[in-house]
Design an enzyme around this catalytic site. Sequence first.
Site, PDB file in Angstrom:
ATOM      1  N   HIS A 160       0.867  -1.181   0.000  1.00 46.91           N
ATOM      2  CA  HIS A 160       0.000   0.000   0.000  1.00 46.91           C
ATOM      3  C   HIS A 160       0.903   1.231   0.000  1.00 46.91           C
ATOM      4  O   HIS A 160       1.637   1.465   0.959  1.00 46.91           O
ATOM      5  CB  HIS A 160      -0.913   0.018   1.222  1.00 46.91           C
ATOM      6  CG  HIS A 160      -2.042  -0.958   1.142  1.00 46.91           C
ATOM      7  ND1 HIS A 160      -2.492  -1.661   2.224  1.00 46.91           N
ATOM      8  CD2 HIS A 160      -2.820  -1.350   0.094  1.00 46.91           C
ATOM      9  CE1 HIS A 160      -3.507  -2.443   1.854  1.00 46.91           C
ATOM     10  NE2 HIS A 160      -3.707  -2.278   0.563  1.00 46.91           N
ATOM     11  N   ARG A 162       0.789   4.466   0.358  1.00 50.66           N
ATOM     12  CA  ARG A 162       0.830   5.592   1.296  1.00 50.66           C
ATOM     13  C   ARG A 162       1.481   5.214   2.630  1.00 50.66           C
ATOM     14  O   ARG A 162       1.740   6.089   3.452  1.00 50.66           O
ATOM     15  CB  ARG A 162      -0.579   6.140   1.552  1.00 50.66           C
ATOM     16  CG  ARG A 162      -1.559   5.159   2.197  1.00 50.66           C
ATOM     17  CD  ARG A 162      -2.986   5.729   2.162  1.00 50.66           C
ATOM     18  NE  ARG A 162      -3.966   4.830   2.763  1.00 50.66           N
ATOM     19  CZ  ARG A 162      -5.291   4.931   2.551  1.00 50.66           C
ATOM     20  NH1 ARG A 162      -5.759   5.879   1.762  1.00 50.66           N
ATOM     21  NH2 ARG A 162      -6.119   4.094   3.146  1.00 50.66           N
ATOM     22  N   GLU A 163       1.753   3.918   2.819  1.00 52.34           N
ATOM     23  CA  GLU A 163       2.298   3.462   4.104  1.00 52.34           C
ATOM     24  C   GLU A 163       3.820   3.578   4.087  1.00 52.34           C
ATOM     25  O   GLU A 163       4.551   2.582   4.132  1.00 52.34           O
ATOM     26  CB  GLU A 163       1.783   2.047   4.376  1.00 52.34           C
ATOM     27  CG  GLU A 163       0.248   2.064   4.491  1.00 52.34           C
ATOM     28  CD  GLU A 163      -0.444   0.695   4.389  1.00 52.34           C
ATOM     29  OE1 GLU A 163       0.244  -0.336   4.385  1.00 52.34           O
ATOM     30  OE2 GLU A 163      -1.690   0.690   4.316  1.00 52.34           O
ATOM     31  N   ARG A 218      -3.463   4.702  -2.051  1.00 50.77           N
ATOM     32  CA  ARG A 218      -3.252   3.387  -1.439  1.00 50.77           C
ATOM     33  C   ARG A 218      -3.071   2.277  -2.467  1.00 50.77           C
ATOM     34  O   ARG A 218      -2.262   1.354  -2.295  1.00 50.77           O
ATOM     35  CB  ARG A 218      -4.485   3.090  -0.575  1.00 50.77           C
ATOM     36  CG  ARG A 218      -4.707   1.656  -0.114  1.00 50.77           C
ATOM     37  CD  ARG A 218      -6.041   1.577   0.621  1.00 50.77           C
ATOM     38  NE  ARG A 218      -6.487   0.227   0.881  1.00 50.77           N
ATOM     39  CZ  ARG A 218      -6.217  -0.446   2.013  1.00 50.77           C
ATOM     40  NH1 ARG A 218      -5.474   0.110   2.951  1.00 50.77           N
ATOM     41  NH2 ARG A 218      -6.678  -1.675   2.186  1.00 50.77           N
ATOM     42  N   HIS A 287       2.621  -3.645   6.505  1.00 56.19           N
ATOM     43  CA  HIS A 287       1.757  -2.486   6.299  1.00 56.19           C
ATOM     44  C   HIS A 287       1.947  -1.479   7.426  1.00 56.19           C
ATOM     45  O   HIS A 287       2.670  -1.727   8.378  1.00 56.19           O
ATOM     46  CB  HIS A 287       0.281  -2.933   6.344  1.00 56.19           C
ATOM     47  CG  HIS A 287      -0.145  -3.806   5.224  1.00 56.19           C
ATOM     48  ND1 HIS A 287      -0.994  -3.380   4.230  1.00 56.19           N
ATOM     49  CD2 HIS A 287       0.162  -5.086   4.922  1.00 56.19           C
ATOM     50  CE1 HIS A 287      -1.211  -4.356   3.378  1.00 56.19           C
ATOM     51  NE2 HIS A 287      -0.534  -5.418   3.771  1.00 56.19           N
ATOM     52  N   TYR A 289      -0.959   1.762   9.294  1.00 53.63           N
ATOM     53  CA  TYR A 289      -0.478   1.831  10.658  1.00 53.63           C
ATOM     54  C   TYR A 289      -1.453   1.107  11.585  1.00 53.63           C
ATOM     55  O   TYR A 289      -2.522   0.723  11.112  1.00 53.63           O
ATOM     56  CB  TYR A 289      -0.374   3.314  11.056  1.00 53.63           C
ATOM     57  CG  TYR A 289      -1.663   4.072  10.969  1.00 53.63           C
ATOM     58  CD1 TYR A 289      -2.061   4.683   9.766  1.00 53.63           C
ATOM     59  CD2 TYR A 289      -2.541   4.181  12.062  1.00 53.63           C
ATOM     60  CE1 TYR A 289      -3.269   5.363   9.661  1.00 53.63           C
ATOM     61  CE2 TYR A 289      -3.747   4.862  11.969  1.00 53.63           C
ATOM     62  CZ  TYR A 289      -4.085   5.460  10.775  1.00 53.63           C
ATOM     63  OH  TYR A 289      -5.302   6.143  10.665  1.00 53.63           O
ATOM     64  N   TYR A 339     -10.796  -6.561  11.158  1.00 55.78           N
ATOM     65  CA  TYR A 339     -12.089  -6.643  10.460  1.00 55.78           C
ATOM     66  C   TYR A 339     -12.011  -7.745   9.413  1.00 55.78           C
ATOM     67  O   TYR A 339     -10.937  -8.259   9.113  1.00 55.78           O
ATOM     68  CB  TYR A 339     -12.478  -5.321   9.788  1.00 55.78           C
ATOM     69  CG  TYR A 339     -11.367  -4.594   9.038  1.00 55.78           C
ATOM     70  CD1 TYR A 339     -11.054  -3.274   9.370  1.00 55.78           C
ATOM     71  CD2 TYR A 339     -10.644  -5.202   8.010  1.00 55.78           C
ATOM     72  CE1 TYR A 339     -10.055  -2.589   8.702  1.00 55.78           C
ATOM     73  CE2 TYR A 339      -9.640  -4.516   7.345  1.00 55.78           C
ATOM     74  CZ  TYR A 339      -9.353  -3.212   7.698  1.00 55.78           C
ATOM     75  OH  TYR A 339      -8.357  -2.525   7.045  1.00 55.78           O
ATOM     76  N   GLU A 361       1.199  -4.424  10.999  1.00 55.91           N
ATOM     77  CA  GLU A 361       0.800  -3.027  10.838  1.00 55.91           C
ATOM     78  C   GLU A 361       1.732  -2.249  11.752  1.00 55.91           C
ATOM     79  O   GLU A 361       1.684  -2.402  12.973  1.00 55.91           O
ATOM     80  CB  GLU A 361      -0.654  -2.803  11.262  1.00 55.91           C
ATOM     81  CG  GLU A 361      -1.694  -3.455  10.372  1.00 55.91           C
ATOM     82  CD  GLU A 361      -2.059  -2.624   9.143  1.00 55.91           C
ATOM     83  OE1 GLU A 361      -1.515  -1.521   8.978  1.00 55.91           O
ATOM     84  OE2 GLU A 361      -2.869  -3.109   8.335  1.00 55.91           O
TER      85      GLU A 361
END
Lengths: 400, 177
Positions: A160, A162-163, A218, A287, A289, A339, A361
């Site tokens: 991803h 933006r991470e 993302r 990943h 956060y 989730y 994360e």
Amino acid sequence: LQLDFWLAPRSPGYPVDVRVPFPSLQPLKAHLEANGVFYSIMIEDVQALVDHEQTEMLRSSRRQLPLSTNTFDYATYHSLDEIYTFMDLLVAENPNLVSKLEIGRSTENRPLYVLKVRIWGSWGDRRGGTRGKANLSSLLFQFSKGGTNRPAIWIDTGIHSREWVTQASGVWFAKKIALDHENDKGLASILDKMDIFLEIVVNPDGFVFTQTQNRMWRKTRSRHPGSSCVGVDPNRNWDAGFGGPGASGNPCSETYHGPYANSEPEVKAIVDFVKNHGNIKAFVSIHSYSQLLFYPYGYTSTPVPDQKELDQISKKAVAALSSLYGTNYKYGSIITTIYQASGGTIDWTYNQGIKYSFTFELRDTGRYGFLLPAKEIVPTAQETWLALKVIMLHARNHPY
Amino acid sequence: DIDDVGHKYHLELVLEDILDKDSTVNCTAEVLYHLGNKNIAPAVQFTIEGELKNTDEADNIFYSRIKSLEKELVAENIPDSHGSVSPEMEPIRLLAQVASGYVIWQNSTENTKFQLAQIKQVKQVKRSDDCLEFDYMILLHEMVSQEIIPWQMTVLWHPQHGVQVTQDSCQPKHVLE
């Protein structure tokens, strides 16, 4: 007067912005005041602003590509070019340890690179053949294995885009492996038995987009017929519960699973690599956060058969991570901890038989989120590395 | 579960001062998510054990600094792409975090988890009274959908009167480009 209108006159009642050359200042002011026209000064000295911008731009363009991995600044975020240069430098500096593989191309035709770490002379290495004293029985041993790859560990960052702390940590891990491969007992023992594969930028198109257009991007940058929206969530595109609850069928959504599993070349490249390799024993996808460590599943609440063992490893890994700076992590299966998410990476790798499949994360828990300050890169990478070693050591000591 | 009403949660939590990790305060709260109408904010009741730190000095320094600016404050991208916040912008950011807390509360359900991701832009609005007014365009990150949602909010603040969000509205996604 040589007036330069930056916001042109429209009609009465609308403001006008105008750049005024120095000699025209007085005449213009006098004219406006004589006619009762209100004005205010937005920028005192446009030239000063332009000069400042010039120096800033020169400074950033003079920012040369790094010359060695020892002078590389690990405590700052880098461009894709800089990261790719870093990889080449690391390989050049460690020819008997690190090599670079191209496993595919992104949608926008950027190369997808994986660093391979293997001790020179270890079995399976085409240069070394056998290690140390070659004797007939070890040669036979190798031949009888014929063609199988050494068991291996896979680590990826930057799926991803933006991470950013993940790609930055990937760079740090690469250097750390090169630095410690002999003097760190744990790492040396791992490399004695296994190879390590490290893909630092899984999603280079997205990464470039975060640097040039939208820092919060993302997904990948693929286009699909029927929608003007761009990109597929690469962590919903794997063939594990694909298209089920926990992903979106809407191309404009951040969790769009794509038209079909492995539609994204970035994902397909890894799938092909893993299948062709055939002997990956641990798979870690990173990943940010939230400060969490997950094992499968995300697509179903059915626990994995190895739940107990994976939970124990997670507990140990998290303890090791926390031991450095006190950073708190929670752990568990994806679906119970965060989730339901379908089409996820480690659900697929686990179902391929890679028992030790984990997702991290990284920092933080939301205060800065994706915009983690650069000064936290190295501490984050350092603590995460301790957790990674727990997982890698466990895989090394529990062959299957 | 409360039949015909909604879901009630009893929470015991610890509040930690962002600026001083050792300064903590225990808190208990009850949160009621209403059944049916998801447009009502969850009802919240809370008690704090002890007192919150006094921030008068820092508040007044910030207040005076803004009041004495010649031109209304304007700023963008806080934090920037690299996570940096200049010292002058730190209070502007803290103010946004407080105000966004209100916006988040008003828009939360049992299936959302919002964080303030970034201040895209902040403009100070001139006022004739004592209050400071800031017009923010923020980005909220919603964890479950992973969406980045632009949101406009108008924030009033005064050292003695506290924070007020007088207006806020969700913005269309293309505002990001």
